[in-house]
Design a protein around this motif. Structure first.
Motif, mmCIF file in Angstrom:
data_model
loop_
_atom_site.group_PDB
_atom_site.id
_atom_site.type_symbol
_atom_site.label_atom_id
_atom_site.label_comp_id
_atom_site.label_asym_id
_atom_site.label_seq_id
_atom_site.Cartn_x
_atom_site.Cartn_y
_atom_site.Cartn_z
ATOM 1 N N ARG A 156 0.817 -1.307 0.015
ATOM 2 C CA ARG A 156 -0.106 0.001 -0.102
ATOM 3 C C ARG A 156 0.838 1.386 0.079
ATOM 4 O O ARG A 156 1.938 1.354 0.703
ATOM 5 C CB ARG A 156 -0.828 -0.009 1.260
ATOM 6 C CG ARG A 156 -1.874 -1.060 1.365
ATOM 7 C CD ARG A 156 -2.959 -1.109 2.442
ATOM 8 N NE ARG A 156 -2.228 -1.313 3.527
ATOM 9 C CZ ARG A 156 -2.078 -0.528 4.579
ATOM 10 N NH1 ARG A 156 -2.797 0.632 4.730
ATOM 11 N NH2 ARG A 156 -1.615 -1.000 5.883
ATOM 12 N N LEU A 157 0.439 2.169 -0.786
ATOM 13 C CA LEU A 157 1.067 3.430 -0.793
ATOM 14 C C LEU A 157 0.267 4.763 -0.834
ATOM 15 O O LEU A 157 -1.049 4.389 -1.429
ATOM 16 C CB LEU A 157 2.041 3.612 -2.099
ATOM 17 C CG LEU A 157 2.415 4.819 -2.258
ATOM 18 C CD1 LEU A 157 3.800 5.315 -1.322
ATOM 19 C CD2 LEU A 157 3.236 5.119 -3.767
ATOM 20 N N GLN B 51 1.862 1.713 7.715
ATOM 21 C CA GLN B 51 2.520 0.512 8.271
ATOM 22 C C GLN B 51 1.602 -0.718 7.771
ATOM 23 O O GLN B 51 0.426 -0.604 7.508
ATOM 24 C CB GLN B 51 1.892 0.564 9.708
ATOM 25 C CG GLN B 51 2.758 1.670 10.618
ATOM 26 C CD GLN B 51 2.308 1.455 12.137
ATOM 27 O OE1 GLN B 51 2.846 0.436 12.846
ATOM 28 N NE2 GLN B 51 1.858 2.538 12.780
ATOM 29 N N GLN B 52 2.458 -1.934 7.521
ATOM 30 C CA GLN B 52 1.636 -3.115 7.030
ATOM 31 C C GLN B 52 2.757 -4.265 7.412
ATOM 32 O O GLN B 52 3.821 -4.124 7.234
ATOM 33 C CB GLN B 52 1.728 -2.971 5.454
ATOM 34 C CG GLN B 52 2.560 -2.386 4.681
ATOM 35 C CD GLN B 52 2.160 -1.659 3.352
ATOM 36 O OE1 GLN B 52 1.734 -2.187 2.541
ATOM 37 N NE2 GLN B 52 2.354 -0.467 3.213
ATOM 38 N N PRO B 53 1.956 -5.065 7.614
ATOM 39 C CA PRO B 53 2.734 -6.381 8.491
ATOM 40 C C PRO B 53 3.859 -6.798 7.417
ATOM 41 O O PRO B 53 4.927 -7.088 8.155
ATOM 42 C CB PRO B 53 1.816 -7.436 8.717
ATOM 43 C CG PRO B 53 0.234 -6.676 8.599
ATOM 44 C CD PRO B 53 0.761 -5.545 7.651
ATOM 45 N N GLU B 54 3.718 -6.877 6.432
ATOM 46 C CA GLU B 54 4.725 -7.304 5.459
ATOM 47 C C GLU B 54 6.198 -6.591 5.319
ATOM 48 O O GLU B 54 7.064 -6.930 4.880
ATOM 49 C CB GLU B 54 4.254 -7.798 3.855
ATOM 50 C CG GLU B 54 3.755 -6.817 3.296
ATOM 51 C CD GLU B 54 2.210 -6.354 3.610
ATOM 52 O OE1 GLU B 54 1.630 -6.118 2.740
ATOM 53 O OE2 GLU B 54 1.875 -6.777 4.692
ATOM 54 N N VAL C 10 11.000 1.207 12.658
ATOM 55 C CA VAL C 10 9.737 0.206 12.404
ATOM 56 C C VAL C 10 8.587 0.803 13.370
ATOM 57 O O VAL C 10 9.049 1.146 14.413
ATOM 58 C CB VAL C 10 10.421 -1.057 12.793
ATOM 59 C CG1 VAL C 10 9.398 -2.380 12.991
ATOM 60 C CG2 VAL C 10 11.461 -1.851 11.920
ATOM 61 N N GLY C 11 7.550 0.406 12.912
ATOM 62 C CA GLY C 11 6.407 0.670 13.784
ATOM 63 C C GLY C 11 5.616 2.143 13.450
ATOM 64 O O GLY C 11 4.848 2.421 14.287
ATOM 65 N N SER C 12 5.959 2.700 12.571
ATOM 66 C CA SER C 12 5.400 4.069 12.370
ATOM 67 C C SER C 12 5.115 4.191 10.611
ATOM 68 O O SER C 12 6.088 3.571 9.964
ATOM 69 C CB SER C 12 6.057 5.245 12.648
ATOM 70 O OG SER C 12 7.369 5.228 12.239
#
Length: 314
Positions: free
Chosen positions: A34-35, A54-57, A163-165
């Motif tokens: 996603r963008l 943020q996206q899990p992958e 990571v995380g934002s």
């Protein structure tokens, strides 16, 4: 639509107005990631930026380059500073250039300022630069394309994300005005930048500053002018007599300082040279109503930043 006002705290200017129309577009790129793109349109220009949500992958992301491209409506008369390299002092001349003369090997600093055939002004620049490589501009088939400054610790990477934002680029900005000179009155870049993170700004007091760089070594009324106490006291006197609230002490006051941006072996920004008593200068300046700024090489400072700030804060 947004319409709000903000007050500049370190400038003699009227309150800024954040009056814009905004749009957000969510995209799915071919690999399913996603963008998001955010757009703002103002009376004095337009701006857009990229957001990687943020996206899990995507546990971590490294950005090597950015392919933002600006197209011109004609072969305008422009002024730009072709700095030619990423690591520089950002000091140089702005030379005339037309979009058709921009080349891939160029690296133009921001802003690039142009006058259209109708006499209007435009400028290409950026705002809210945080956790991202600074944008330079290079030529590409009559247009201008972004080139991101690489990280100092990895010349192949421009952005290494946290990571995380969400990953948010700076605003890419096209400033517009009736004429190039009117661009100087624009507050668009300040409006696009976030509010000050400093809650109490009362201690920030802008003002004119004297500087020993130009004439320090040739003062006529100091027996041995140079980087020493008599010279700097004389400059403090000059600043006080002239109504300047500050004095800038240039390169040479700390141990091992080198000219021309050189970092010599054994440099130590926590120690002054033998001819300088910095606490005494600070005290002398305070009596005269003159605050001191210290110039030092950024590489030397970077290597001792924690030690130096802890020492001077104490």
């Amino acid at each position: 639509e947004d319409d709000s006002r903000w007050a500049p705290f370190a400038a003699e200017a009227a309150p800024g107005r954040d009056h814009s129309r905004a749009a957000t577009v969510d995209l799915l790129v071919p690999d399913g990631k996603r963008l998001r793109m955010e757009f703002r349109a103002y009376d004095g220009g337009v701006a857009f930026r990229y957001v990687i949500p943020q996206q899990p992958e995507l546990a971590a992301v490294e950005i090597l380059s950015e392919s933002t491209r600006f197209e011109f409506g004609g072969d305008y008369d422009c002024l730009g500073f072709n700095v030619g390299k990423f690591q520089s002092s950002h000091e140089g001349e702005f030379d005339p250039v037309r979009p058709s003369a921009l080349r891939l090997h160029h690296l133009y600093d921001r802003p690039v300022v142009c006058q259209t055939s109708a006499g209007h002004g435009l400028a290409l620049t950026e705002a809210d630069l945080r956790h991202w490589g600074a944008m330079y501009l290079k030529g590409s088939n009559g247009g201008a394309e972004s080139a991101l400054s690489p990280r100092l610790d990895d010349p192949l990477v421009a952005v290494r994300t946290r990571v995380g934002s969400d990953i948010v680029s700076p605003w890419r900005v096209v400033m517009l005005a009736e004429s190039p000179g009117k661009l100087a009155e624009s507050m668009l870049v300040q409006t696009l930048n976030p509010p000050s993170a400093i809650a109490d700004t009362s201690w920030i007091k802008p003002g004119k500053i004297a500087w020993d760089w130009w004439s320090g070594p040739v003062l006529r009324d100091v027996p041995s002018p140079g980087m020493n106490m008599p010279t700097l006291r004389r400059f403090i006197d000059f600043a006080s007599q002239s109504g300047f609230p500050y004095l800038m002490i240039d390169e040479g006051w700390y141990a091992g300082a080198g000219g021309g941006g050189t970092v010599r072996p054994g440099v130590d920004v926590t120690r002054t040279v033998a001819d300088i008593d910095m606490p005494a200068l600070v005290e002398y300046g305070a009596k005269k109503g003159v605050g001191l700024f210290l110039w030092l090489n950024w590489r030397a400072f970077d290597a001792q930043m924690d030690e130096a700030l802890d020492q001077y804060a104490a």
